[in-house]
Design a protein around this motif. Structure first.
Motif, PDB file in Angstrom:
ATOM      1  N   ASN A 219       0.893  -1.019   0.125  1.00 27.64           N
ATOM      2  CA  ASN A 219      -0.063  -0.183   0.096  1.00 27.64           C
ATOM      3  C   ASN A 219       0.938   1.445   0.292  1.00 27.64           C
ATOM      4  O   ASN A 219       0.076   2.372  -0.347  1.00 27.64           O
ATOM      5  N   ALA A 220       2.352   1.136   0.246  1.00 25.05           N
ATOM      6  CA  ALA A 220       3.011   2.402   0.557  1.00 25.05           C
ATOM      7  C   ALA A 220       3.214   3.088  -0.761  1.00 25.05           C
ATOM      8  O   ALA A 220       2.988   4.347  -0.737  1.00 25.05           O
ATOM      9  N   PRO A 221       3.265   2.408  -1.995  1.00 21.06           N
ATOM     10  CA  PRO A 221       3.302   3.402  -3.259  1.00 21.06           C
ATOM     11  C   PRO A 221       2.066   4.373  -3.680  1.00 21.06           C
ATOM     12  O   PRO A 221       2.237   5.139  -4.000  1.00 21.06           O
ATOM     13  N   ILE A 222       0.775   3.710  -2.963  1.00 15.44           N
ATOM     14  CA  ILE A 222      -0.269   4.459  -3.274  1.00 15.44           C
ATOM     15  C   ILE A 222      -0.167   5.811  -2.551  1.00 15.44           C
ATOM     16  O   ILE A 222      -0.365   6.997  -2.901  1.00 15.44           O
ATOM     17  N   MET A 223       0.442   5.932  -1.245  1.00 15.90           N
ATOM     18  CA  MET A 223       0.677   7.251  -0.413  1.00 15.90           C
ATOM     19  C   MET A 223       2.058   7.938  -1.199  1.00 15.90           C
ATOM     20  O   MET A 223       1.734   9.129  -0.796  1.00 15.90           O
ATOM     21  N   PHE A 224       2.740   7.541  -1.779  1.00 16.08           N
ATOM     22  CA  PHE A 224       3.928   7.996  -2.577  1.00 16.08           C
ATOM     23  C   PHE A 224       3.137   8.825  -3.701  1.00 16.08           C
ATOM     24  O   PHE A 224       3.565   9.881  -4.010  1.00 16.08           O
ATOM     25  N   LEU A 225       2.056   8.014  -4.263  1.00 12.38           N
ATOM     26  CA  LEU A 225       1.489   8.673  -5.299  1.00 12.38           C
ATOM     27  C   LEU A 225       0.503   9.935  -4.886  1.00 12.38           C
ATOM     28  O   LEU A 225       0.502  11.056  -5.739  1.00 12.38           O
ATOM     29  N   LEU A 226      -0.002   9.706  -4.026  1.00 14.52           N
ATOM     30  CA  LEU A 226      -0.826  10.736  -3.219  1.00 14.52           C
ATOM     31  C   LEU A 226      -0.007  12.089  -2.838  1.00 14.52           C
ATOM     32  O   LEU A 226      -0.311  13.264  -3.422  1.00 14.52           O
ATOM     33  N   TYR A 227       1.170  11.850  -2.562  1.00 18.25           N
ATOM     34  CA  TYR A 227       2.200  12.998  -2.119  1.00 18.25           C
ATOM     35  C   TYR A 227       2.554  13.729  -3.609  1.00 18.25           C
ATOM     36  O   TYR A 227       2.818  14.752  -3.640  1.00 18.25           O
ATOM     37  N   GLY A 228       2.747  12.776  -4.656  1.00 17.32           N
ATOM     38  CA  GLY A 228       2.918  13.284  -5.878  1.00 17.32           C
ATOM     39  C   GLY A 228       1.874  14.077  -6.713  1.00 17.32           C
ATOM     40  O   GLY A 228       2.081  15.192  -7.167  1.00 17.32           O
ATOM     41  N   PHE A 229       0.738  13.520  -6.596  1.00 13.40           N
ATOM     42  CA  PHE A 229      -0.413  14.331  -7.014  1.00 13.40           C
ATOM     43  C   PHE A 229      -0.658  15.666  -6.275  1.00 13.40           C
ATOM     44  O   PHE A 229      -0.970  16.611  -6.947  1.00 13.40           O
ATOM     45  N   ILE A 230      -0.666  15.678  -4.979  1.00  9.68           N
ATOM     46  CA  ILE A 230      -0.683  16.882  -4.201  1.00  9.68           C
ATOM     47  C   ILE A 230       0.504  17.833  -4.824  1.00  9.68           C
ATOM     48  O   ILE A 230       0.131  19.280  -5.111  1.00  9.68           O
ATOM     49  N   LYS A 231       1.638  17.641  -5.088  1.00 10.19           N
ATOM     50  CA  LYS A 231       2.608  18.418  -5.211  1.00 10.19           C
ATOM     51  C   LYS A 231       2.423  19.012  -6.746  1.00 10.19           C
ATOM     52  O   LYS A 231       2.666  20.097  -7.149  1.00 10.19           O
ATOM     53  N   LEU A 232       1.772  17.830  -7.765  1.00  9.95           N
ATOM     54  CA  LEU A 232       1.664  18.327  -9.122  1.00  9.95           C
ATOM     55  C   LEU A 232       0.461  19.309  -9.283  1.00  9.95           C
ATOM     56  O   LEU A 232       0.571  20.243  -9.981  1.00  9.95           O
ATOM     57  N   ILE A 233      -0.498  18.951  -8.462  1.00 13.25           N
ATOM     58  CA  ILE A 233      -1.784  19.984  -8.619  1.00 13.25           C
ATOM     59  C   ILE A 233      -1.531  21.412  -8.086  1.00 13.25           C
ATOM     60  O   ILE A 233      -1.942  22.334  -8.473  1.00 13.25           O
ATOM     61  N   ASN A 234      -0.442  21.295  -7.004  1.00 12.39           N
ATOM     62  CA  ASN A 234      -0.165  22.607  -6.614  1.00 12.39           C
ATOM     63  C   ASN A 234       1.132  23.107  -7.240  1.00 12.39           C
ATOM     64  O   ASN A 234       1.864  24.334  -6.744  1.00 12.39           O
ATOM     65  N   ASN A 235       1.408  22.558  -8.580  1.00 11.78           N
ATOM     66  CA  ASN A 235       2.490  23.094  -9.352  1.00 11.78           C
ATOM     67  C   ASN A 235       3.942  23.076  -8.393  1.00 11.78           C
ATOM     68  O   ASN A 235       4.633  24.027  -8.733  1.00 11.78           O
ATOM     69  N   ASP A 236       4.107  22.250  -7.496  1.00 13.75           N
ATOM     70  CA  ASP A 236       5.294  22.548  -6.688  1.00 13.75           C
ATOM     71  C   ASP A 236       5.951  20.983  -6.922  1.00 13.75           C
ATOM     72  O   ASP A 236       6.749  20.575  -5.992  1.00 13.75           O
ATOM     73  N   LEU A 237       5.718  20.332  -7.921  1.00 14.08           N
ATOM     74  CA  LEU A 237       6.479  18.997  -8.322  1.00 14.08           C
ATOM     75  C   LEU A 237       7.831  19.112  -8.877  1.00 14.08           C
ATOM     76  O   LEU A 237       7.828  19.456 -10.341  1.00 14.08           O
ATOM     77  N   GLY A 238       8.999  19.159  -8.259  1.00 13.06           N
ATOM     78  CA  GLY A 238      10.186  19.289  -8.898  1.00 13.06           C
ATOM     79  C   GLY A 238      10.930  17.859  -9.095  1.00 13.06           C
ATOM     80  O   GLY A 238      10.419  16.855  -8.751  1.00 13.06           O
ATOM     81  N   LYS A 239      12.012  17.965  -9.686  1.00 15.38           N
ATOM     82  CA  LYS A 239      12.790  16.939 -10.055  1.00 15.38           C
ATOM     83  C   LYS A 239      13.313  16.090  -8.851  1.00 15.38           C
ATOM     84  O   LYS A 239      13.135  14.709  -8.805  1.00 15.38           O
ATOM     85  N   SER A 240      13.653  16.705  -7.818  1.00 16.92           N
ATOM     86  CA  SER A 240      13.884  16.181  -6.355  1.00 16.92           C
ATOM     87  C   SER A 240      12.798  15.265  -5.725  1.00 16.92           C
ATOM     88  O   SER A 240      12.979  14.091  -5.385  1.00 16.92           O
ATOM     89  N   ASP A 241      11.678  15.749  -6.132  1.00 15.85           N
ATOM     90  CA  ASP A 241      10.424  15.096  -5.657  1.00 15.85           C
ATOM     91  C   ASP A 241      10.054  13.902  -6.326  1.00 15.85           C
ATOM     92  O   ASP A 241       9.801  12.880  -5.862  1.00 15.85           O
TER      93      ASP A 241
END
Length: 579
Positions: free
Chosen positions: A35-57
């Motif tokens: 189930n852990a990868p789903i939480m990682f995806l949630l983290y990525g989605f939040i960053k992406l929608i907030n236009n805050d998804l960087g290469k480091s993320d």
């Protein structure tokens, strides 16, 4: 499911059950990392929608996902190893244990159509437990753990979605209960059909010579076909009854997945949740419910596994002949029957039989077929236990002897010889497992079988077909005698081996027997009275009782049963076909 868990843990034993419990712990960890990868995806989605998804993320998410996958691979390997090792180890132990039990069952067990049942249990039932029992347990554990973790996470992210998913999971339990009830009922019929099929095929294969000789292949094939048809019908009935509760169970989850998807989009539309959360809910619903959907098949497997374990336990609990290990050896080797009576079920065969065979002497048993001669020999080696009275060797009741000690002092040569599918060398070596090649050769020479063995393509390393079908009756008999000579037991039981062989072989077999019985306590079931004229005592058995006893000359003078048998044999020698 809990009942099966308890059964399988009991079957595994303390050490192997401990390994399985450890693997269950790792299964819980593995489910968390699933189930852990789903939480990682949630983290990525939040960053992406907030236009805050960087290469480091992206790099962090990728590394975390790779780590989770690698950890799952390692955990899966540990789980598979622990479970497979445990169940394989337990099945090996239990199969060997059943082999030990076979030595302790009376021969009555083998005359009650139990061979097919025992073969089905040792092969089909234990193989099912070995190949499916633990693996399906692992699948259910993972599905349940993933569902629990998933429901908790859904509730934590949105209580509305979480409660809906939880309510659907509770409703699905109704379907599981119905599946369990159907599976439990049908598993009995399924396993009974498999058992019957094994019995019929075993009987057909063992009796093929009789079937061919009497041209009854059509009749026996019909019986086999009926057994196969019964297995087919029970399988179809199982699937037919299984379909309805399984469809209900799966439908609950399919509806649940669709409902969660719809509500997630609906809540996005009214602004109560964000899009990234809706995407996670949709992914989570698939991740949580898809493993649970497959539980329907796993539950049916548990019922079959439970039935297999029930049949195995029933075999293990079959009555064995009592054994006392206090006596470790024998000093004297006289055989004494003290007022022995015996019955096969309700059919009384021996009635108050008493006699004593002194060490180094020959006792012959004679009488008409069915009089009880073979039963006396079988009781000496404790193939059955006496009904009344006692049988003693060296003054010790054989029921107080360890079976291995008893049989160590016995060699048996009967008319019906069975050779195993192995080399001739190993078939002879059964008489003495640690015998050298030189000892085997000496025993073969004494049994007058060395010459024909050396004439075979691979000599002593020639593979014998199962049952010895690749050898003649006389050749098998001499190998059997070589086995007994190699064992060199002080007591020899002989169901006269020359009774049904041709004159050429009879000469060699008689020479082999003379080598075998030197300085032994000999019990002979005599068919040819000329071979026991020098016996120390002859017991005339009639209708389960000893009616006469004495030497050859003494019995002839009595002009009784023995004298009549002798006269019949003498007159039969001059019998010929008139043309």
């Amino acid at each position: 499911m809990l009942h099966y868990y308890s059964r399988i843990m009991s079957f595994l034993g303390k050490k192997d059950a401990g390994r399985v419990k450890l693997s269950i712990f790792f299964s819980v960890l593995e489910s968390i990392f699933t189930n852990a990868p789903i939480m990682f995806l949630l983290y990525g989605f939040i960053k992406l929608i907030n236009n805050d998804l960087g290469k480091s993320d992206i790099g962090l998410i990728l590394r975390l996902m790779i780590a989770a996958v690698l950890i799952r691979i390692v955990l899966n390997y540990i789980i598979e190893y622990l479970m497979s090792y445990s169940v394989s180890n337990a099945c090996e132990r239990e199969r060997l244990g059943i082999g030990d039990l076979f030595k302790k069952f009376s021969m009555g067990f083998y005359t009650k159509n139990n061979l097919g049942r025992a073969a089905a249990i040792v092969t089909t039932d234990l193989t099912f437990v070995e190949e499916y029992g633990i693996l399906h347990l692992d699948a259910i554990i993972k599905a349940v753990v993933m569902m629990i973790i998933g429901l908790l996470m859904l509730c934590a992210m949105d209580i509305r979605i979480g409660l809906i998913a939880t309510a659907l999971s509770v409703i699905s339990i109704i379907g599981i209960k119905k599946i369990e009830r159907v599976a439990n009922e049908e598993a009995k019929y399924r396993q009974a059909g498999q058992n019957r099929l094994t019995e019929v095929i075993l009987e057909y294969a063992m009796g093929i010579s009789v079937i061919k000789a009497f041209n009854i292949s059509d009749e026996r094939s019909t019986i086999t076909k009926h057994a196969i048809d019964d297995v087919r019908e029970s399988s179809i009935r199982f699937e037919r009854r299984f379909m309805r509760p399984a469809l209900f169970y799966r439908s609950v989850f399919y509806i649940g997945i669709g409902l969660i998807m719809f509500l997630s989009l609906f809540f996005v539309n009214n602004g109560s949740i964000s899009m990234e959360y809706a995407l996670v809910f949709i992914i989570f619903s698939l991740n949580v419910f898809l493993p649970a959907i497959n539980l329907a098949n796993e539950v049916s497997m548990f019922s079959i596994g439970t039935e297999a374990l029930d049949r195995f336990d029933k075999l293990k609990n079959e009555q064995v002949m009592a054994e006392n290990d206090k006596v470790s050896g024998l000093e004297k080797l006289d055989i004494e029957f003290d007022d022995v009576s015996f019955a096969y079920d309700d059919n009384e065969v021996l009635k108050h039989v008493s006699f004593k065979a002194k060490p180094g002497t020959m006792t012959a048993l004679v009488g008409e077929s069915g009089s009880g001669k073979t039963t006396i020999a079988n009781l000496i080696v404790r193939f059955w236990d006496v009904k009344d009275g006692s049988i003693k060797i060296g003054g010790t009741d054989i029921r107080d002897l360890n079976t291995d000690i008893l049989l160590k002092n016995m060699s048996m040569v009967f008319q019906r010889v069975y050779l195993f599918s192995d080399t001739i060398k190993n078939n002879i070596r059964f008489g003495k497992p640690d015998a050298s090649d030189k000892e085997i050769t000496m025993a073969a020479k004494a049994a007058r079988c060395h010459d024909f063995i050396m004439a075979l393509p691979d000599g002593y390393d020639t593979i014998v077909s199962e049952g010895g079908s690749s050898l003649s009756g006389g050749e098998k008999q001499r190998i059997s005698i070589a086995r007994a000579i190699l064992k060199d037991a002080p007591i020899v039981l002989l169901d006269e081996a020359t009774a049904s062989v041709d004159p050429d072989n009879e000469k060699y077999i008689q020479e082999a027997i003379n080598e075998l019985v030197k300085n032994k306590t000999l019990i002979v079931i005599a068919h040819k009275l000329t071979t026991i004229m020098q016996a120390d005592q002859i017991l005339v058995v009639d209708d389960g009782a000893i009616k006469e006893r004495g030497t050859h000359d003494e019995l002839l003078k009595q002009q009784g049963l023995y004298s009549n048998l002798w006269n019949k044999r003498i007159s039969a020698k001059s019998w010929r076909i008139n043309q």
